[in-house]
Design an enzyme around this catalytic site. Structure first.
Site: not given
Length: 278
Positions: A2-3, A52, A124, A168, A266
């Site tokens: 999932p984006e 994410k 991060r 992706n 990907r």
């Protein structure tokens, strides 16, 4: 995987369903029993996301940190429609109140952490295009990391330390929309193309939140944006794309065959004829 738009919408829905409640938190699967016990019965103060990563804040300085990974899902049901909501499949974590139940299955990360750990995780991550007004979402922070790297821009866009939430589909489609060569090294990319990419992500990801689909094709983008501006509730049944999952098919613009290659783990899709810029 999932984006970012999916996690943003999930955090919104969890917030709507559970904020201000003290849900029973369990681990039907058993793997999260210890963590569930730490937050069971604590009040939900809110849910949010960054890229994410999903965070649910509970009273007592306790946060649930979730990363869905490749196969994870977090489904919320209204008990008026879900009935007794029996446990189906391997449920890692369940929230339950008198009105809602939410089941988390197959996450890469599910952990109870401190506020300090949340800050460490966020430090991060790169800027999130879904939160452009947040001080941490400065596109220049991403640009500094891009211009120091010799990696292809298609790889850098998948690095969550560079840019949070883009996956992706968005990288393939936005690189095509701007006609950028996906293999251009970051330190060779012109800054104007990076700013154009950022603006594209800032425009497109909210459409994904609103429609539950990744919207990238020009005519569809315009139609969805117009309907949303008019206050319409837009639900799309199909996702159109310029290049994503169209390997071997003709480019909609020039007719050349769409190419594919694994980049950053990907399948990247692009048009070798159209995408020469950057």
């Amino acid at each position: 995987m999932p984006e970012g738009h999916t996690l943003y919408a999930l955090a919104r829905d969890l917030d709507d369903a559970f904020r201000g409640t003290s849900p029973a938190v369990t681990s039907p699967q058993g793997k999260f029993a210890g963590g569930a016990a730490l937050i069971c019965g604590h009040e939900v103060l809110g849910a949010t996301s960054w890229g994410k990563h999903l965070f649910v804040e509970f009273s007592g300085d306790r946060w649930l940190w979730v990363h869905l990974g490749l196969i994870g899902t977090f489904r919320i049901d209204n008990l008026a429609y879900a009935g007794d909501a029996p446990v189906v499949g391997q449920v890692r974590c369940r929230f339950a109140t008198d009105s809602h139940v939410a089941d988390l299955r197959g996450p890469m990360v599910c952990d109870v952490v401190t506020p300090e750990k949340v800050d460490e995780i966020l430090s991060r991550l790169g800027p999130d295009p879904l939160r452009p007004s947040d001080v941490r979402s400065d596109p220049d922070l991403a640009w500094k990391r891009i211009q120091r790297s010799g990696k292809p821009i298609a790889e850098l866009l998948m690095d969550q330390a560079v840019l949070a939430g883009v996956g992706n589909v968005y990288r393939s489609e936005v690189l095509f929309r701007l006609r950028v060569n996906p293999f251009r090294p970051g330190n060779k990319l012109q800054r104007k193309y990076w700013r154009a990419m950022w603006d594209e992500f800032v425009t497109l990801l909210p459409l994904g939140v609103a429609t539950s689909k990744i919207v990238t094709v020009h005519d569809q983008v315009e139609d969805v944006a117009r309907l949303l501006d008019e206050g319409e509730d837009v639900r799309l049944t199909e996702r159109e794309s310029y290049v994503y999952r169209r390997a071997g098919e003709p480019c909609h613009v020039c007719g050349s065959r769409i190419r594919t290659q694994v980049v950053a783990g990907r399948n990247l899709f692009w048009c070798g004829n159209c995408q020469r810029r950057g």
